[in-house]
Design a protein around this motif. Structure first.
Motif, mmCIF file in Angstrom:
data_model
loop_
_atom_site.group_PDB
_atom_site.id
_atom_site.type_symbol
_atom_site.label_atom_id
_atom_site.label_comp_id
_atom_site.label_asym_id
_atom_site.label_seq_id
_atom_site.Cartn_x
_atom_site.Cartn_y
_atom_site.Cartn_z
ATOM 1 N N ILE A 71 -1.696 9.062 -1.698
ATOM 2 C CA ILE A 71 -1.181 9.816 -0.554
ATOM 3 C C ILE A 71 -0.773 8.788 0.496
ATOM 4 C CG2 ILE A 71 -2.551 11.876 -1.076
ATOM 5 C CD1 ILE A 71 -4.457 11.105 1.197
ATOM 6 N N GLN A 72 0.405 8.985 1.094
ATOM 7 C CA GLN A 72 0.950 7.989 2.027
ATOM 8 C C GLN A 72 1.257 8.612 3.368
ATOM 9 O OE1 GLN A 72 3.968 5.488 0.297
ATOM 10 N NE2 GLN A 72 4.883 5.005 2.261
ATOM 11 N N THR A 73 1.033 7.836 4.424
ATOM 12 C CA THR A 73 1.257 8.282 5.794
ATOM 13 C C THR A 73 1.554 7.074 6.678
ATOM 14 O OG1 THR A 73 0.323 9.597 7.615
ATOM 15 C CG2 THR A 73 -1.224 8.205 6.380
ATOM 16 N N GLY A 74 1.713 7.353 7.970
ATOM 17 C CA GLY A 74 1.823 6.273 8.945
ATOM 18 C C GLY A 74 3.192 6.032 9.521
ATOM 19 N N GLY A 75 4.196 6.834 9.135
ATOM 20 C CA GLY A 75 5.528 6.503 9.606
ATOM 21 C C GLY A 75 6.343 7.597 10.268
ATOM 22 N N TYR A 76 6.029 8.874 10.003
ATOM 23 C CA TYR A 76 6.910 9.951 10.441
ATOM 24 C C TYR A 76 6.181 11.000 11.274
ATOM 25 C CZ TYR A 76 10.054 7.984 6.978
ATOM 26 O OH TYR A 76 10.854 7.125 6.257
ATOM 27 N N ASP A 77 6.885 11.491 12.308
ATOM 28 C CA ASP A 77 6.324 12.550 13.148
ATOM 29 C C ASP A 77 6.673 13.923 12.562
ATOM 30 O OD1 ASP A 77 8.971 13.221 13.928
ATOM 31 O OD2 ASP A 77 8.801 12.230 15.866
ATOM 32 N N ALA A 78 6.331 14.978 13.280
ATOM 33 C CA ALA A 78 6.509 16.354 12.798
ATOM 34 C C ALA A 78 7.965 16.710 12.518
ATOM 35 C CB ALA A 78 5.925 17.335 13.807
ATOM 36 N N GLN A 145 -11.396 0.729 2.411
ATOM 37 C CA GLN A 145 -11.936 1.659 1.422
ATOM 38 C C GLN A 145 -12.401 2.926 2.125
ATOM 39 O OE1 GLN A 145 -12.237 1.036 -1.996
ATOM 40 N NE2 GLN A 145 -13.030 3.105 -2.275
ATOM 41 N N VAL A 146 -12.076 4.074 1.563
ATOM 42 C CA VAL A 146 -12.594 5.337 2.095
ATOM 43 C C VAL A 146 -14.092 5.363 1.821
ATOM 44 C CG1 VAL A 146 -12.563 7.859 1.893
ATOM 45 C CG2 VAL A 146 -10.413 6.562 1.799
ATOM 46 N N VAL A 147 -14.887 5.528 2.868
ATOM 47 C CA VAL A 147 -16.342 5.592 2.709
ATOM 48 C C VAL A 147 -16.872 7.001 2.958
ATOM 49 C CG1 VAL A 147 -16.793 3.139 3.124
ATOM 50 C CG2 VAL A 147 -16.702 4.710 5.074
ATOM 51 N N GLU A 148 -16.062 7.844 3.574
ATOM 52 C CA GLU A 148 -16.381 9.265 3.750
ATOM 53 C C GLU A 148 -15.077 10.039 3.754
ATOM 54 O OE1 GLU A 148 -18.838 10.372 7.135
ATOM 55 O OE2 GLU A 148 -19.916 8.483 6.968
ATOM 56 N N GLY A 149 -15.086 11.197 3.112
ATOM 57 C CA GLY A 149 -13.916 12.061 3.155
ATOM 58 C C GLY A 149 -13.026 12.011 1.933
ATOM 59 N N MET A 150 -13.525 11.498 0.806
ATOM 60 C CA MET A 150 -12.695 11.540 -0.408
ATOM 61 C C MET A 150 -12.402 12.983 -0.818
ATOM 62 S SD MET A 150 -11.234 8.865 -1.523
ATOM 63 C CE MET A 150 -10.630 9.341 -3.141
ATOM 64 N N ASP A 151 -13.272 13.924 -0.426
ATOM 65 C CA ASP A 151 -12.987 15.333 -0.688
ATOM 66 C C ASP A 151 -11.740 15.768 0.080
ATOM 67 O OD1 ASP A 151 -14.529 14.988 1.695
ATOM 68 O OD2 ASP A 151 -15.110 17.091 1.678
ATOM 69 N N VAL A 152 -11.554 15.225 1.276
ATOM 70 C CA VAL A 152 -10.366 15.522 2.085
ATOM 71 C C VAL A 152 -9.138 14.879 1.435
ATOM 72 C CG1 VAL A 152 -9.279 15.241 4.363
ATOM 73 C CG2 VAL A 152 -11.745 15.725 4.185
ATOM 74 N N VAL A 153 -9.277 13.623 1.001
ATOM 75 C CA VAL A 153 -8.186 12.942 0.292
ATOM 76 C C VAL A 153 -7.778 13.762 -0.933
ATOM 77 C CG1 VAL A 153 -7.579 10.872 -1.032
ATOM 78 C CG2 VAL A 153 -8.848 10.638 1.113
ATOM 79 N N ASP A 154 -8.758 14.260 -1.682
ATOM 80 C CA ASP A 154 -8.463 15.057 -2.875
ATOM 81 C C ASP A 154 -7.790 16.383 -2.520
ATOM 82 O OD1 ASP A 154 -9.334 13.182 -4.736
ATOM 83 O OD2 ASP A 154 -11.388 13.939 -4.728
ATOM 84 N N LYS A 155 -8.161 16.942 -1.389
ATOM 85 C CA LYS A 155 -7.517 18.175 -0.927
ATOM 86 C C LYS A 155 -6.038 17.905 -0.611
ATOM 87 C CE LYS A 155 -8.602 21.869 2.356
ATOM 88 N NZ LYS A 155 -9.452 22.238 3.491
ATOM 89 N N ILE A 156 -5.773 16.770 0.038
ATOM 90 C CA ILE A 156 -4.395 16.407 0.376
ATOM 91 C C ILE A 156 -3.599 16.124 -0.899
ATOM 92 C CG2 ILE A 156 -2.939 14.688 1.541
ATOM 93 C CD1 ILE A 156 -5.283 14.414 3.615
ATOM 94 N N ARG A 157 -4.173 15.373 -1.842
ATOM 95 C CA ARG A 157 -3.448 15.009 -3.071
ATOM 96 C C ARG A 157 -3.095 16.233 -3.903
ATOM 97 N NH1 ARG A 157 -5.997 15.942 -7.615
ATOM 98 N NH2 ARG A 157 -8.242 15.885 -7.578
ATOM 99 N N ALA A 158 -3.855 17.326 -3.739
ATOM 100 C CA ALA A 158 -3.615 18.542 -4.507
ATOM 101 C C ALA A 158 -2.656 19.508 -3.805
ATOM 102 C CB ALA A 158 -4.949 19.244 -4.779
ATOM 103 N N ALA A 159 -2.122 19.112 -2.657
ATOM 104 C CA ALA A 159 -1.214 19.989 -1.910
ATOM 105 C C ALA A 159 0.045 20.288 -2.714
ATOM 106 C CB ALA A 159 -0.833 19.325 -0.588
#
Length: 187
Positions: A71-78, A145-159
């Motif tokens: 999952i990639q981010t960091g460059g674009y606004d709404a 490294q993600v140390v908390e919130g991989m469940d959130v990462v997985d939620k985003i990857r499944a969008a």
């Protein structure tokens, strides 16, 4: 006296290395906590922290979501306007960190020294992104490294995704980083 000072400095350096810097990404899907590895990726980690402190990531979209990859981010606004960036940083791949599940790496163009603000979180082991050991201008620099919130990462990857302009893997329901925070170092 010199031995005492050297011993104290060594202890302070070890303590600071043990107390790694963390960044909290508050997203529309939940929180993700990233531990940075400034020892192995000093330029990438410092660059990331500068963007966080400047508020650059507040309100940016996850604009590239590929299930089974990253999952990639960091460059674009709404409105899908690209945010202005600082000068690119040198590539820090081949630093001993690998693009494995949960690792955070700098995104870049085909030019090796082109990373600015965009980053990605690996949702699978993508060691091919580590690059060719014989080619220092290859690979993608892991800096955390993600140390908390991989469940959130997985939620985003499944969008659910669909093409949107130049973005081929764009979430149908926009997903944002609402706020990024550098957390105090725990002692």
């Amino acid at each position: 006296m010199t031995k005492t000072i050297s011993f104290l400095l060594a202890g302070l350096l070890a303590a600071s290395a043990a107390a790694a810097q963390t960044v909290k990404l508050q997203t529309t899907e939940g929180d993700i906590r990233i531990e940075l590895d400034a020892a192995k990726a000093p330029k990438s980690a410092a660059n990331f922290v500068q963007y966080v402190k400047a508020g650059h990531y507040n309100g940016v979209l996850f604009h590239r979501v590929i299930d089974g990859f990253m999952i990639q981010t960091g460059g674009y606004d709404a409105k899908l306007n690209q945010r202005p960036t600082k000068a690119p940083i040198p590539l820090e791949s081949h630093n001993g960190l690998s693009n494995v599940r949960g690792s955070v790496a700098m995104a870049r163009t085909d030019h090796p020294h082109s990373a600015t603000s965009q980053f990605f979180i690996n949702v699978a082991d993508n060691v091919r992104l580590d690059g060719d050991p014989g080619n220092p201008a290859s690979g993608y620099a892991v800096f955390g490294q993600v140390v908390e919130g991989m469940d959130v990462v997985d939620k985003i990857r499944a969008a659910e995704i669909a093409p949107n302009g130049i973005h081929q893997h764009f979430p149908v329901k926009p997903i944002f980083i609402t706020k990024a925070l550098v957390e105090p170092v725990k002692k």
